[in-house]
Write a protein that holds these residues in place. Structure first.
Motif, PDB file in Angstrom:
ATOM      1  N   SER A 242       0.815  -1.217   0.000  1.00 48.71           N
ATOM      2  CA  SER A 242       0.000   0.000   0.000  1.00 48.71           C
ATOM      3  C   SER A 242       0.845   1.261   0.000  1.00 48.71           C
ATOM      4  CB  SER A 242      -0.920   0.019   1.228  1.00 48.71           C
ATOM      5  OG  SER A 242      -1.750  -1.117   1.220  1.00 48.71           O
ATOM      6  N   GLY A 243       2.163   1.108  -0.003  1.00 46.52           N
ATOM      7  CA  GLY A 243       3.048   2.265  -0.126  1.00 46.52           C
ATOM      8  C   GLY A 243       3.245   3.037   1.153  1.00 46.52           C
ATOM      9  N   THR A 244       3.655   4.292   0.980  1.00 50.57           N
ATOM     10  CA  THR A 244       3.892   5.214   2.083  1.00 50.57           C
ATOM     11  C   THR A 244       2.793   6.256   2.057  1.00 50.57           C
ATOM     12  OG1 THR A 244       6.269   4.830   2.030  1.00 50.57           O
ATOM     13  CG2 THR A 244       5.530   6.899   3.021  1.00 50.57           C
ATOM     14  N   ARG A 245       2.234   6.568   3.205  1.00 55.31           N
ATOM     15  CA  ARG A 245       1.102   7.495   3.279  1.00 55.31           C
ATOM     16  C   ARG A 245       1.367   8.564   4.328  1.00 55.31           C
ATOM     17  NH1 ARG A 245      -2.588   5.604  -0.733  1.00 55.31           N
ATOM     18  NH2 ARG A 245      -1.724   3.570  -1.229  1.00 55.31           N
ATOM     19  N   GLU A 246       0.976   9.781   3.994  1.00 51.38           N
ATOM     20  CA  GLU A 246       1.129  10.928   4.886  1.00 51.38           C
ATOM     21  C   GLU A 246      -0.096  11.063   5.784  1.00 51.38           C
ATOM     22  OE1 GLU A 246       3.787  12.913   5.124  1.00 51.38           O
ATOM     23  OE2 GLU A 246       4.856  11.977   3.453  1.00 51.38           O
ATOM     24  N   PRO A 247       0.083  11.600   6.993  1.00 51.49           N
ATOM     25  CA  PRO A 247      -1.077  11.829   7.853  1.00 51.49           C
ATOM     26  C   PRO A 247      -1.950  12.938   7.267  1.00 51.49           C
ATOM     27  CG  PRO A 247       0.902  12.708   8.875  1.00 51.49           C
ATOM     28  CD  PRO A 247       1.325  11.996   7.623  1.00 51.49           C
ATOM     29  N   SER A 248      -3.249  12.850   7.511  1.00 52.67           N
ATOM     30  CA  SER A 248      -4.183  13.852   7.015  1.00 52.67           C
ATOM     31  C   SER A 248      -5.424  13.832   7.891  1.00 52.67           C
ATOM     32  CB  SER A 248      -4.556  13.550   5.560  1.00 52.67           C
ATOM     33  OG  SER A 248      -5.602  14.385   5.135  1.00 52.67           O
ATOM     34  N   GLU A 249      -5.980  14.995   8.119  1.00 53.16           N
ATOM     35  CA  GLU A 249      -7.227  15.092   8.877  1.00 53.16           C
ATOM     36  C   GLU A 249      -8.418  14.648   8.034  1.00 53.16           C
ATOM     37  OE1 GLU A 249      -7.708  15.874  12.120  1.00 53.16           O
ATOM     38  OE2 GLU A 249      -5.528  15.796  12.264  1.00 53.16           O
ATOM     39  N   THR A 250      -8.297  14.754   6.692  1.00 53.41           N
ATOM     40  CA  THR A 250      -9.455  14.510   5.837  1.00 53.41           C
ATOM     41  C   THR A 250      -9.282  13.382   4.829  1.00 53.41           C
ATOM     42  OG1 THR A 250      -8.674  16.191   4.276  1.00 53.41           O
ATOM     43  CG2 THR A 250     -10.204  16.919   6.000  1.00 53.41           C
ATOM     44  N   GLU A 251      -8.060  13.106   4.404  1.00 50.98           N
ATOM     45  CA  GLU A 251      -7.869  12.131   3.321  1.00 50.98           C
ATOM     46  C   GLU A 251      -8.041  10.694   3.798  1.00 50.98           C
ATOM     47  OE1 GLU A 251      -5.051  11.177  -0.493  1.00 50.98           O
ATOM     48  OE2 GLU A 251      -4.348  12.611   0.985  1.00 50.98           O
ATOM     49  N   ILE A 252      -8.861   9.957   3.055  1.00 53.13           N
ATOM     50  CA  ILE A 252      -9.047   8.528   3.312  1.00 53.13           C
ATOM     51  C   ILE A 252      -8.443   7.793   2.124  1.00 53.13           C
ATOM     52  CG2 ILE A 252     -10.711   6.666   3.602  1.00 53.13           C
ATOM     53  CD1 ILE A 252     -12.568   8.741   4.918  1.00 53.13           C
ATOM     54  N   TYR A 253      -7.455   6.961   2.396  1.00 55.98           N
ATOM     55  CA  TYR A 253      -6.774   6.204   1.350  1.00 55.98           C
ATOM     56  C   TYR A 253      -7.561   4.944   1.030  1.00 55.98           C
ATOM     57  CZ  TYR A 253      -2.833   9.220   2.469  1.00 55.98           C
ATOM     58  OH  TYR A 253      -2.029  10.305   2.677  1.00 55.98           O
ATOM     59  N   GLU A 254      -7.539   4.535  -0.236  1.00 53.96           N
ATOM     60  CA  GLU A 254      -8.194   3.305  -0.666  1.00 53.96           C
ATOM     61  C   GLU A 254      -7.206   2.454  -1.461  1.00 53.96           C
ATOM     62  OE1 GLU A 254     -11.849   3.638  -2.816  1.00 53.96           O
ATOM     63  OE2 GLU A 254     -12.681   5.092  -1.412  1.00 53.96           O
ATOM     64  N   VAL A 255      -7.206   1.169  -1.183  1.00 52.10           N
ATOM     65  CA  VAL A 255      -6.384   0.217  -1.929  1.00 52.10           C
ATOM     66  C   VAL A 255      -7.301  -0.929  -2.351  1.00 52.10           C
ATOM     67  CG1 VAL A 255      -4.424  -1.363  -1.823  1.00 52.10           C
ATOM     68  CG2 VAL A 255      -4.315   0.820  -0.616  1.00 52.10           C
ATOM     69  N   ASP A 256      -7.328  -1.221  -3.642  1.00 52.10           N
ATOM     70  CA  ASP A 256      -8.143  -2.319  -4.154  1.00 52.10           C
ATOM     71  C   ASP A 256      -7.306  -3.575  -4.298  1.00 52.10           C
ATOM     72  OD1 ASP A 256     -10.658  -1.060  -4.503  1.00 52.10           O
ATOM     73  OD2 ASP A 256      -9.898  -0.049  -6.282  1.00 52.10           O
ATOM     74  N   SER A 257      -7.876  -4.687  -3.890  1.00 52.79           N
ATOM     75  CA  SER A 257      -7.228  -5.975  -4.142  1.00 52.79           C
ATOM     76  C   SER A 257      -7.555  -6.371  -5.583  1.00 52.79           C
ATOM     77  CB  SER A 257      -7.728  -7.031  -3.167  1.00 52.79           C
ATOM     78  OG  SER A 257      -9.081  -7.355  -3.435  1.00 52.79           O
ATOM     79  N   PRO A 258      -6.738  -7.208  -6.174  1.00 50.74           N
ATOM     80  CA  PRO A 258      -7.085  -7.702  -7.508  1.00 50.74           C
ATOM     81  C   PRO A 258      -8.366  -8.537  -7.447  1.00 50.74           C
ATOM     82  CG  PRO A 258      -4.878  -8.441  -6.853  1.00 50.74           C
ATOM     83  CD  PRO A 258      -5.480  -7.737  -5.688  1.00 50.74           C
ATOM     84  N   GLU A 259      -9.124  -8.535  -8.535  1.00 54.23           N
ATOM     85  CA  GLU A 259     -10.327  -9.367  -8.568  1.00 54.23           C
ATOM     86  C   GLU A 259      -9.924 -10.828  -8.476  1.00 54.23           C
ATOM     87  OE1 GLU A 259     -14.174  -8.499 -10.743  1.00 54.23           O
ATOM     88  OE2 GLU A 259     -13.281 -10.045 -12.013  1.00 54.23           O
ATOM     89  N   ASP A 260     -10.709 -11.585  -7.743  1.00 51.52           N
ATOM     90  CA  ASP A 260     -10.435 -12.999  -7.542  1.00 51.52           C
ATOM     91  C   ASP A 260     -11.743 -13.757  -7.720  1.00 51.52           C
ATOM     92  OD1 ASP A 260      -9.041 -15.315  -6.947  1.00 51.52           O
ATOM     93  OD2 ASP A 260      -8.448 -14.691  -4.936  1.00 51.52           O
ATOM     94  N   GLU A 261     -11.658 -15.072  -7.783  1.00 48.64           N
ATOM     95  CA  GLU A 261     -12.837 -15.919  -7.909  1.00 48.64           C
ATOM     96  C   GLU A 261     -12.804 -16.972  -6.819  1.00 48.64           C
ATOM     97  OE1 GLU A 261     -15.042 -18.877 -11.141  1.00 48.64           O
ATOM     98  OE2 GLU A 261     -13.302 -17.717 -11.745  1.00 48.64           O
ATOM     99  N   THR A 262     -13.953 -17.147  -6.156  1.00 50.01           N
ATOM    100  CA  THR A 262     -14.020 -18.200  -5.146  1.00 50.01           C
ATOM    101  C   THR A 262     -13.958 -19.550  -5.855  1.00 50.01           C
ATOM    102  OG1 THR A 262     -16.439 -18.174  -5.192  1.00 50.01           O
ATOM    103  CG2 THR A 262     -15.362 -16.861  -3.481  1.00 50.01           C
ATOM    104  N   PRO A 263     -13.349 -20.543  -5.221  1.00 53.04           N
ATOM    105  CA  PRO A 263     -13.323 -21.865  -5.832  1.00 53.04           C
ATOM    106  C   PRO A 263     -14.741 -22.414  -5.987  1.00 53.04           C
ATOM    107  CG  PRO A 263     -12.263 -21.889  -3.661  1.00 53.04           C
ATOM    108  CD  PRO A 263     -12.699 -20.496  -3.921  1.00 53.04           C
ATOM    109  N   SER A 264     -14.934 -23.257  -6.990  1.00 52.18           N
ATOM    110  CA  SER A 264     -16.269 -23.822  -7.195  1.00 52.18           C
ATOM    111  C   SER A 264     -16.205 -25.339  -7.123  1.00 52.18           C
ATOM    112  CB  SER A 264     -16.839 -23.372  -8.542  1.00 52.18           C
ATOM    113  OG  SER A 264     -16.020 -23.817  -9.589  1.00 52.18           O
ATOM    114  N   GLY A 265     -17.348 -25.952  -6.943  1.00 54.41           N
ATOM    115  CA  GLY A 265     -17.421 -27.408  -6.833  1.00 54.41           C
ATOM    116  C   GLY A 265     -17.699 -27.822  -5.415  1.00 54.41           C
ATOM    117  N   TRP A 266     -18.319 -28.979  -5.273  1.00 53.32           N
ATOM    118  CA  TRP A 266     -18.743 -29.429  -3.955  1.00 53.32           C
ATOM    119  C   TRP A 266     -17.581 -29.668  -2.999  1.00 53.32           C
ATOM    120  CZ3 TRP A 266     -17.545 -34.247  -1.987  1.00 53.32           C
ATOM    121  CH2 TRP A 266     -17.020 -35.169  -2.900  1.00 53.32           C
ATOM    122  N   LEU A 267     -16.398 -30.019  -3.513  1.00 50.21           N
ATOM    123  CA  LEU A 267     -15.257 -30.249  -2.625  1.00 50.21           C
ATOM    124  C   LEU A 267     -14.726 -28.975  -1.972  1.00 50.21           C
ATOM    125  CD1 LEU A 267     -13.144 -32.908  -4.559  1.00 50.21           C
ATOM    126  CD2 LEU A 267     -14.352 -33.199  -2.385  1.00 50.21           C
TER     127      LEU A 267
END
Length: 134
Positions: free
Chosen positions: A80-105
């Motif tokens: 997520s890198g290096t981030r500076e403090p801020s009273e107002t800024e909210i940082y967002e980091v997205d994970s890569p899209e993934d797929e849940t495993p399928s099948g009864w097992l």
């Protein structure tokens, strides 16, 4: 769940499952693990939101480890890198899209820990469960 080591950062996780409304999980101050239910073969991703409060945070990253029956199944790590403090800024980091495993097992309960780090220093651990359904 362990609390942050200081009041320098806050945490929120947003789960985005294709075809469903996003679900927001507040992690700071949470007393019980998050429980997530996703059908098998479904695409999803997470957005991690955080706010840096009191000081610059360097080399931020998070790691997720998924286990089934105590055996590690999957490991995810995102810088997520290096981030500076801020009273107002909210940082967002997205994970890569993934797929849940399928099948009864692959259906059932997976236990996971998401750990947030600054460099090698552990800041916060959020245990949670993922239930994969039909």
């Amino acid at each position: 769940m362990t609390a942050p080591h200081s009041d320098s950062i806050t945490y929120q996780n947003i789960l985005k499952v294709n075809g469903k409304d996003p679900v927001v999980y507040e992690l700071e101050g949470r007393q019980e693990p998050v429980h997530v239910v996703i059908p098998g073969g479904t695409n999803y991703h997470n957005t991690f939101k955080f706010k840096v409060k009191n000081r610059k945070m360097e080399n931020l990253k998070y790691k997720q480890v998924f286990k089934k029956g105590g055996i590690p199944i999957k490991h995810v790590e995102i810088d997520s890198g290096t981030r500076e403090p801020s009273e107002t800024e909210i940082y967002e980091v997205d994970s890569p899209e993934d797929e849940t495993p399928s099948g009864w097992l692959t259906r059932g309960m997976y236990h996971a820990n998401t750990t947030y780090y600054e460099g090698e220093k552990e800041l916060f651990v959020a245990p949670w469960t993922l239930e994969i359904t039909k």
